[in-house]
Scaffold this motif. Structure first.
Motif, PDB file in Angstrom:
ATOM      1  N   ILE A  24       0.803  -1.221   0.000  1.00 46.11           N
ATOM      2  CA  ILE A  24       0.000   0.000   0.000  1.00 46.11           C
ATOM      3  C   ILE A  24       0.841   1.279   0.000  1.00 46.11           C
ATOM      4  O   ILE A  24       0.308   2.383  -0.006  1.00 46.11           O
ATOM      5  CB  ILE A  24      -1.005   0.027   1.168  1.00 46.11           C
ATOM      6  CG1 ILE A  24      -0.305   0.087   2.509  1.00 46.11           C
ATOM      7  CG2 ILE A  24      -1.960  -1.155   1.081  1.00 46.11           C
ATOM      8  CD1 ILE A  24      -1.243   0.351   3.678  1.00 46.11           C
ATOM      9  N   ALA A  25       2.166   1.127   0.004  1.00 45.68           N
ATOM     10  CA  ALA A  25       3.045   2.296  -0.012  1.00 45.68           C
ATOM     11  C   ALA A  25       2.835   3.076  -1.304  1.00 45.68           C
ATOM     12  O   ALA A  25       2.761   2.498  -2.388  1.00 45.68           O
ATOM     13  CB  ALA A  25       4.497   1.866   0.110  1.00 45.68           C
ATOM     14  N   LEU A  26       2.696   4.390  -1.178  1.00 45.97           N
ATOM     15  CA  LEU A  26       2.578   5.233  -2.366  1.00 45.97           C
ATOM     16  C   LEU A  26       3.970   5.445  -2.958  1.00 45.97           C
ATOM     17  O   LEU A  26       4.939   5.639  -2.220  1.00 45.97           O
ATOM     18  CB  LEU A  26       1.963   6.590  -1.996  1.00 45.97           C
ATOM     19  CG  LEU A  26       0.517   6.552  -1.531  1.00 45.97           C
ATOM     20  CD1 LEU A  26       0.078   7.936  -1.051  1.00 45.97           C
ATOM     21  CD2 LEU A  26      -0.400   6.069  -2.638  1.00 45.97           C
ATOM     22  N   PRO A  27       4.066   5.419  -4.264  1.00 48.81           N
ATOM     23  CA  PRO A  27       5.376   5.647  -4.880  1.00 48.81           C
ATOM     24  C   PRO A  27       5.853   7.081  -4.622  1.00 48.81           C
ATOM     25  O   PRO A  27       5.053   8.012  -4.662  1.00 48.81           O
ATOM     26  CB  PRO A  27       5.128   5.401  -6.373  1.00 48.81           C
ATOM     27  CG  PRO A  27       3.659   5.436  -6.554  1.00 48.81           C
ATOM     28  CD  PRO A  27       3.020   5.180  -5.240  1.00 48.81           C
ATOM     29  N   LEU A  28       7.122   7.211  -4.339  1.00 45.03           N
ATOM     30  CA  LEU A  28       7.713   8.530  -4.139  1.00 45.03           C
ATOM     31  C   LEU A  28       8.397   8.930  -5.442  1.00 45.03           C
ATOM     32  O   LEU A  28       9.465   8.406  -5.776  1.00 45.03           O
ATOM     33  CB  LEU A  28       8.718   8.497  -2.986  1.00 45.03           C
ATOM     34  CG  LEU A  28       8.168   8.026  -1.637  1.00 45.03           C
ATOM     35  CD1 LEU A  28       9.267   7.986  -0.585  1.00 45.03           C
ATOM     36  CD2 LEU A  28       7.011   8.895  -1.195  1.00 45.03           C
ATOM     37  N   PRO A  29       7.783   9.831  -6.205  1.00 51.34           N
ATOM     38  CA  PRO A  29       8.310  10.165  -7.524  1.00 51.34           C
ATOM     39  C   PRO A  29       9.674  10.854  -7.460  1.00 51.34           C
ATOM     40  O   PRO A  29       9.943  11.631  -6.539  1.00 51.34           O
ATOM     41  CB  PRO A  29       7.251  11.102  -8.113  1.00 51.34           C
ATOM     42  CG  PRO A  29       6.457  11.593  -6.973  1.00 51.34           C
ATOM     43  CD  PRO A  29       6.592  10.598  -5.865  1.00 51.34           C
ATOM     44  N   ALA A  30      10.496  10.566  -8.428  1.00 53.48           N
ATOM     45  CA  ALA A  30      11.820  11.185  -8.509  1.00 53.48           C
ATOM     46  C   ALA A  30      11.709  12.701  -8.638  1.00 53.48           C
ATOM     47  O   ALA A  30      12.615  13.429  -8.218  1.00 53.48           O
ATOM     48  CB  ALA A  30      12.591  10.607  -9.695  1.00 53.48           C
ATOM     49  N   SER A  31      10.589  13.183  -9.164  1.00 51.91           N
ATOM     50  CA  SER A  31      10.406  14.624  -9.341  1.00 51.91           C
ATOM     51  C   SER A  31      10.347  15.388  -8.017  1.00 51.91           C
ATOM     52  O   SER A  31      10.474  16.605  -8.006  1.00 51.91           O
ATOM     53  CB  SER A  31       9.128  14.901 -10.143  1.00 51.91           C
ATOM     54  OG  SER A  31       7.991  14.407  -9.450  1.00 51.91           O
ATOM     55  N   LEU A  32      10.186  14.669  -6.898  1.00 51.56           N
ATOM     56  CA  LEU A  32      10.220  15.337  -5.593  1.00 51.56           C
ATOM     57  C   LEU A  32      11.605  15.866  -5.270  1.00 51.56           C
ATOM     58  O   LEU A  32      11.764  16.795  -4.510  1.00 51.56           O
ATOM     59  CB  LEU A  32       9.816  14.372  -4.476  1.00 51.56           C
ATOM     60  CG  LEU A  32       8.354  14.210  -4.166  1.00 51.56           C
ATOM     61  CD1 LEU A  32       8.158  13.231  -3.016  1.00 51.56           C
ATOM     62  CD2 LEU A  32       7.702  15.526  -3.851  1.00 51.56           C
ATOM     63  N   GLY A  33      12.612  15.237  -5.872  1.00 51.84           N
ATOM     64  CA  GLY A  33      13.971  15.634  -5.546  1.00 51.84           C
ATOM     65  C   GLY A  33      14.295  15.268  -4.118  1.00 51.84           C
ATOM     66  O   GLY A  33      13.728  14.343  -3.547  1.00 51.84           O
ATOM     67  N   GLU A  34      15.171  16.032  -3.522  1.00 55.81           N
ATOM     68  CA  GLU A  34      15.564  15.748  -2.139  1.00 55.81           C
ATOM     69  C   GLU A  34      14.494  16.247  -1.179  1.00 55.81           C
ATOM     70  O   GLU A  34      14.034  17.377  -1.279  1.00 55.81           O
ATOM     71  CB  GLU A  34      16.890  16.418  -1.817  1.00 55.81           C
ATOM     72  CG  GLU A  34      17.340  16.082  -0.427  1.00 55.81           C
ATOM     73  CD  GLU A  34      18.851  16.046  -0.301  1.00 55.81           C
ATOM     74  OE1 GLU A  34      19.300  16.074   0.849  1.00 55.81           O
ATOM     75  OE2 GLU A  34      19.535  15.979  -1.312  1.00 55.81           O
ATOM     76  N   VAL A  35      14.122  15.382  -0.259  1.00 56.32           N
ATOM     77  CA  VAL A  35      13.117  15.694   0.761  1.00 56.32           C
ATOM     78  C   VAL A  35      13.672  15.274   2.114  1.00 56.32           C
ATOM     79  O   VAL A  35      14.252  14.197   2.241  1.00 56.32           O
ATOM     80  CB  VAL A  35      11.787  14.932   0.492  1.00 56.32           C
ATOM     81  CG1 VAL A  35      10.802  15.146   1.632  1.00 56.32           C
ATOM     82  CG2 VAL A  35      11.177  15.347  -0.829  1.00 56.32           C
TER      83      VAL A  35
END
Length: 162
Positions: A62-73
């Motif tokens: 159920i984990a939501l994908p963390l898109p690469a477009s977020l960059g560094e978080v």
């Protein structure tokens, strides 16, 4: 401030993740911090009362994908905001740290409500992944003991007037 350096999103849920993505899509290139009370990255909440509760789906699915477009978080998971000073652009976290911000998004959602009853039964609310897993375990224990349980879903329930 015309060129924000740090944005903080309070709420590491679907809404918080989408807010962070929107900031990046809008051109925000500064530091991005996401604060979440749960120790988990964002996940699909509707699955909590569907697949996870039945045992058909595990937490990884159920984990939501963390898109690469977020960059560094900077993820501040397992932390809650204990106070905020909006004039000073500062949040205080329960781990004793402060976060200064130029931009703030609050995406914390709602709290569950309990039915008012004349007696106090054991209650579990399903608001988080851990809650769903606790209810699943309680349902298994009740079934093994031959006991009954009542599960009430009341997304739009309101107490009666008067």
């Amino acid at each position: 401030m015309s060129n924000p350096q740090r944005a903080v999103v309070v709420g590491a849920s679907y809404a918080g993740l989408r807010a962070a993505e929107s900031l990046r899509r809008s051109g925000f290139a500064g530091e991005l911090a996401i604060v979440g009370a749960e120790p988990h990255h964002p996940y699909d909440r509707p699955s909590l009362t569907k697949g996870v509760l039945s045992g058909a789906t595990d937490r990884d699915a159920i984990a939501l994908p963390l898109p690469a477009s977020l960059g560094e978080v900077t993820w501040r998971l397992g932390c809650t905001v204990t106070s905020s000073d909006l004039a000073a652009h500062r949040l205080s976290l329960d781990d004793g740290t402060d976060l200064d911000w130029d931009g703030l998004v609050i995406a914390t959602g709602l709290r569950s409500q309990h039915l008012p009853l004349d007696w106090e039964p054991p209650r579990l609310s399903v608001r988080s992944l851990d809650d769903s897993e606790k209810l699943h375990a309680a349902m298994q224990r009740a079934a093994q003991a031959g006991r009954r349980m009542v599960v009430v879903g009341a997304a739009h329930w309101r107490p009666p007037a008067g």
